[in-house]
Design a protein around this motif. Structure first.
Motif, mmCIF file in Angstrom:
data_model
loop_
_atom_site.group_PDB
_atom_site.id
_atom_site.type_symbol
_atom_site.label_atom_id
_atom_site.label_comp_id
_atom_site.label_asym_id
_atom_site.label_seq_id
_atom_site.Cartn_x
_atom_site.Cartn_y
_atom_site.Cartn_z
ATOM 1 N N LYS A 319 0.822 -1.219 0.000
ATOM 2 C CA LYS A 319 0.000 0.000 0.000
ATOM 3 C C LYS A 319 0.854 1.266 0.000
ATOM 4 C CE LYS A 319 -3.404 2.582 2.694
ATOM 5 N NZ LYS A 319 -4.294 2.624 3.866
ATOM 6 N N PHE A 352 -8.891 3.221 -6.122
ATOM 7 C CA PHE A 352 -9.904 3.731 -5.192
ATOM 8 C C PHE A 352 -10.985 2.695 -4.874
ATOM 9 C CE2 PHE A 352 -9.134 8.440 -6.562
ATOM 10 C CZ PHE A 352 -7.892 8.392 -5.953
ATOM 11 N N THR A 353 -11.046 1.613 -5.657
ATOM 12 C CA THR A 353 -12.038 0.563 -5.358
ATOM 13 C C THR A 353 -11.443 -0.578 -4.543
ATOM 14 O OG1 THR A 353 -11.545 -0.593 -7.423
ATOM 15 C CG2 THR A 353 -13.382 0.960 -7.472
ATOM 16 N N ARG A 355 -10.078 -2.991 -1.698
ATOM 17 C CA ARG A 355 -10.603 -3.236 -0.353
ATOM 18 C C ARG A 355 -9.494 -3.683 0.587
ATOM 19 N NH1 ARG A 355 -15.506 -0.924 0.446
ATOM 20 N NH2 ARG A 355 -16.290 -0.605 -1.657
ATOM 21 N N ASN A 359 -13.312 -5.193 4.743
ATOM 22 C CA ASN A 359 -13.980 -4.809 3.496
ATOM 23 C C ASN A 359 -14.110 -3.300 3.309
ATOM 24 O OD1 ASN A 359 -14.952 -5.886 1.067
ATOM 25 N ND2 ASN A 359 -17.055 -5.481 1.660
ATOM 26 N N ALA A 360 -13.387 -2.525 4.129
ATOM 27 C CA ALA A 360 -13.374 -1.066 3.925
ATOM 28 C C ALA A 360 -12.441 -0.757 2.756
ATOM 29 C CB ALA A 360 -12.876 -0.380 5.184
ATOM 30 N N THR A 361 -12.597 0.430 2.147
ATOM 31 C CA THR A 361 -11.700 0.791 1.045
ATOM 32 C C THR A 361 -10.264 0.839 1.563
ATOM 33 O OG1 THR A 361 -12.143 3.137 1.481
ATOM 34 C CG2 THR A 361 -13.395 2.089 -0.295
ATOM 35 N N THR A 364 -8.216 5.560 2.553
ATOM 36 C CA THR A 364 -9.250 6.342 3.231
ATOM 37 C C THR A 364 -9.344 7.719 2.587
ATOM 38 O OG1 THR A 364 -7.690 7.269 4.826
ATOM 39 C CG2 THR A 364 -8.738 5.161 5.413
ATOM 40 N N ARG A 400 -15.747 7.688 -9.010
ATOM 41 C CA ARG A 400 -15.114 6.926 -7.926
ATOM 42 C C ARG A 400 -14.428 7.857 -6.928
ATOM 43 N NH1 ARG A 400 -17.264 2.328 -7.719
ATOM 44 N NH2 ARG A 400 -16.597 1.697 -9.789
ATOM 45 N N SER A 403 -17.055 9.204 -4.665
ATOM 46 C CA SER A 403 -17.517 8.163 -3.753
ATOM 47 C C SER A 403 -16.531 7.941 -2.610
ATOM 48 C CB SER A 403 -17.713 6.857 -4.533
ATOM 49 O OG SER A 403 -18.100 5.817 -3.679
ATOM 50 N N LEU A 404 -15.222 7.992 -2.915
ATOM 51 C CA LEU A 404 -14.204 7.766 -1.890
ATOM 52 C C LEU A 404 -14.049 8.985 -0.979
ATOM 53 C CD1 LEU A 404 -11.851 5.951 -0.788
ATOM 54 C CD2 LEU A 404 -10.360 7.208 -2.346
#
Length: 793
Positions: A319, A352-353, A355, A359-361, A364, A400, A403-404
């Motif tokens: 990440k 951005f999709t 997980r 199951n959170a993105t 953040t 997206r 949404s994020l």
């Protein structure tokens, strides 16, 4: 056979392979000797016939299961065939050198080499034979020579059909891959030469279809980034002269990407990677430096390679490295190359999709917030670049990002909604990109949801911004956009907390026009919008637009007549029953039931029955159990009993959905406990079966059987072009529970209602329950009574 034309030889070879499967070697012991003797003929037409026959016989070794019989047969073949095949291979290559300028001779000789290479693959597939291990130098040196050969006489102009040179190189690649994968230790000293040869092939091979077989080689050889950098980049010295050697780095990235990929999906990228490839090390050393380049327009192919690497290996790269990539990708949204800025948008959208835990993105809003302004600015600027005015990947990335980021975009909403509105107006003139259009409307819905969640009063700002464009779309009858417009208007209207605004009421009569309902794509969105009108403005409709109620019921009548859309008719009818003042629909109630019974009589389907059951139970909750019994018996004497016996009791198990089951449970409880005719008329005999069916609804599995004749219900013919309905995910309507807090637990509610009934008529309820209810249902009922802390008197 050997003297037959080439095409006939192929067919006869296949025939011999079928015979050989049964007869060889036991019943055909001389076959190998006969074939080997023909190698001495010097006639390559005959030799190729022998090679084709051998290939037809031996290719089954590639997929046969290991067994003693198989090993015995292969040993027999190798003892007789391996040395003559090797000698033929060497002799054929010498002849190729001798006849290097004779195209007709080369074609025959290269046909032989292809067949010899195929036989090599078959004979080496099961295990590494001792003969071929001892003669590996002969085979591999010659294979390498052929792999690097470039004879202009054998090149073809055909872009589709692979020529002899491509077919031979492809088979040699397969042979090298076989050794690299199965006999890597023995093959190790030849590997670097083959890697370099394949590398050069990848650099120089075009993208024409005829090279597809050759390019598949990149998936086979097991090479680590270290071996690539040691064996290849050492020679290419990319860093010393990138402007000359960038193609080599492109091929390197392509090769590593292909080698590392073992399994992938469009949604998740690479799901299984080759453990021999250190993807993070490769990213840090070879991908990141290119992405950090200040000039976004320099070496666009390498930039696209780097972005694609991030995108497809996003699940393997840690990440922290992905987070470093985010501002770099945002920067590449400005690139002039349509491929580069499209890849950048797509990569951001995929990141951005992702997980993470729970199951959170994975990323953040707080982690992306530092880049929010430049992200949004560059995304919308990218839509102004040549060729990308309707780029679906950019619009999806916009959606997206909204949404994020959620609340982080609120300060920018006035600018964003203005840009989205301008884009909507522009594309509405000629809608041609359905995915782009869909994501654009999703982005509009997200803007509304995010802003109005924090400040519901802001809905008027969106209405001011959007209604002029929406009006133009409706007036110009832009069919592709009308279902979207209705969904966005539903979302806006549902956001209003008080009475319905006059701007909406002016639209209401137009929504009932039959022409709108002729298009199937409009129906779900129109029903949703009318439901929003009924939820927010039922009193206004009853007082100021009572003359439109027949039109509303006319829509219901049209929908209920259609097997495809009858459920939409019930959605509308349920909203009318739930929200309209009772007196405003009194005069229409009986006619509504008559229409439903006519449809039941003429074309009953499981879907219709399920919807009908929910409706009559909702009616029972809204108007009372006695009102339901009276309206049934008012249409025809004893009809209430028939509905109970023929529809409710036998079919209630088919109802699906938690809210729908709750409505039916509360409605049936009312019929059992608040309908006097159920206790003191001929309907009393149905009381216990009805209770039994209700306990079944609570405890038994849902009955999802569908009669055979319903599996092929035809959708009604809709002449001409019809726009399909596309549901906007971010305009989604929350599931509505008309029972709400009135009943939290339907089982407890049943127990309490039965207790209350037994208090009114002591002795009756225990008697009915104990004499007719089956033992299992009785046990469940006692559990409900215990949980409610009540008894039956």
């Amino acid at each position: 056979m050997l003297s037959s034309p080439e095409q006939m030889q192929k067919q006869l070879s296949d025939a011999i392979s079928i015979i050989g499967r049964e007869d060889f070697p036991q019943k055909w012991p001389d076959l190998l000797t006969e074939m080997v003797n023909r190698f001495q003929s010097g006639d390559f037409h005959v030799i190729n016939g022998v090679l084709r026959t051998a290939h037809s016989l031996f290719k089954r070794y590639r997929h046969e299961f290991k067994s003693n019989e198989l090993w015995t047969e292969i040993k027999l073949v190798l003892d007789a065939f391996a040395l003559p095949l090797t000698n033929l291979f060497k002799a054929t290559i010498e002849l190729c050198n001798t006849h290097a300028n004779d195209v007709s001779a080369l074609r025959i000789l290269f046909s032989s080499l292809i067949l010899i290479s195929k036989l090599f693959y078959s004979l080496n597939f099961q295990d590494l034979p001792e003969f071929f291990e001892d003669n590996m130098e002969t085979w591999m040196n010659n294979f390498h020579t052929l792999l690097t050969l470039d004879n202009k006489l054998l090149q073809t102009d055909d872009e589709e059909e692979a020529g002899l040179l491509e077919l031979l190189k492809s088979q040699i690649c397969d042979n090298a891959a076989l050794y690299a994968q199965k006999y890597d230790e023995e093959f190790q000293r030849y590997l670097p030469r083959f890697v370099t040869a394949i590398w050069n092939l990848l650099v120089t091979t075009g993208q024409e279809v005829k090279y597809d077989l050759l390019l598949r080689m990149r998936k086979h050889l097991k090479i680590t980034p270290r071996s690539i950098s040691e064996e290849i980049w050492k020679d290419l010295e990319y860093a010393k002269n990138p402007s000359v050697n960038w193609k080599h780095k492109d091929a390197a990235t392509y090769l590593v990407t292909s080698l590392a990929s073992k399994a992938q999906t469009q949604k998740h990228g690479i799901t299984q990677a080759n453990e021999l490839v250190n993807l993070t090390e490769f990213f840090v050393n070879h991908i990141l430096p290119d992405l950090k380049s200040a000039n976004v327009n320099e070496f666009p192919v390498l930039k696209a390679d780097g972005i694609k690497y991030v995108m497809i290996f996003r699940n393997q790269v840690p990440k922290e490295h992905l987070l470093v990539s985010v501002p770099l990708l945002i920067n590449y949204l400005q690139a002039e190359s349509i491929v580069v800025h499209t890849y950048a948008a797509h990569a951001l959208e995929r990141l951005f999709t992702m997980r993470g835990p729970n199951n959170a993105t994975l990323f953040t809003a707080a982690e992306i917030a530092p880049f929010v302004e430049i992200l949004l600015t560059n995304l919308f600027k990218a839509l102004t670049l040549p060729g990308s005015s309707e780029n679906e990947y950019i619009m999806k990335a916009i959606m997206r990002s909204f949404s994020l980021l959620q609340d982080a975009i609120i300060p920018y909403i006035p600018t964003l909604i203005s840009q989205l509105t301008q884009k909507l107006l522009a594309v509405s003139k000629n809608p041609s990109k359905p995915h782009f259009n869909h994501y654009m409307f999703e982005a509009i819905c997200l803007s509304i949801r995010i802003t109005c969640k924090a400040n519901p009063a802001a809905v008027v700002n969106f209405e001011e911004a959007l209604f002029l464009v929406f009006t133009e779309i409706l007036q110009n009858d832009v069919q592709e956009f009308i279902p979207y417009v209705f969904q966005v208007m539903s979302l806006l209207l549902e956001t209003h907390k008080n009475d319905i605004p006059s701007s909406y009421m002016a639209l209401f009569p137009h929504l009932l026009q039959p022409v709108l309902w002729e298009r199937t794509g409009n129906i779900p969105a129109l029903v949703r919008l009318l439901q929003a009108f009924l939820e927010r403005g039922s009193n206004t409709i009853a007082s100021a637009a009572a003359d439109k109620i027949p039109g509303l019921l006319g829509v219901f009548q049209k929908l209920i007549a259609s097997k495809a859309n009858d459920h939409q008719g019930f959605y509308l009818l349920n909203s009318i029953i739930e929200h309209m003042p009772p007196e405003s629909v009194d005069q229409y109630r009986k006619q509504i039931f008559i229409l439903l019974f006519q449809r039941l009589q003429n074309s009953k389907t499981t879907k219709f029955i399920k919807s009908f059951l929910v409706f009559i139970n909702l009616y029972c909750i809204k108007y009372g159990a006695l009102a339901l019994q009276e309206i049934f018996d008012g249409i025809q004497p004893k009809m209430f009993g028939m509905v109970l016996e023929k529809i409710i009791i036998p079919e209630i198990q088919k109802v699906s959905g938690n809210v729908e089951k709750k409505i039916c449970a509360v409605g049936i409880t009312k019929l059992l406990t608040e309908c006097p005719p159920m206790m003191d008329t001929e309907y009393t005999k149905l009381w216990t079966p009805l209770l039994q069916s209700l306990i079944g609804l609570f405890e038994l599995p849902e009955d999802n059987t569908i009669p055979d004749e319903e599996h092929f219900i035809d959708i009604e013919d809709t002449p001409g072009y019809q726009t399909a309905f596309s549901q906007l995910a971010f305009a989604g309507k929350k599931e509505h529970d008309p029972v709400g807090q009135m009943v939290n637990n339907p089982k407890i509610h049943l127990a309490q209602s039965l207790h209350k009934l037994s208090t009114a008529c002591p002795g009756r309820v225990p008697s009915l329950v104990s004499t007719s209810l089956n033992a299992e249902a009785l046990q469940y009922l006692q559990g409900y009574l215990q949980a409610a802390s009540v008894t039956l008197l």
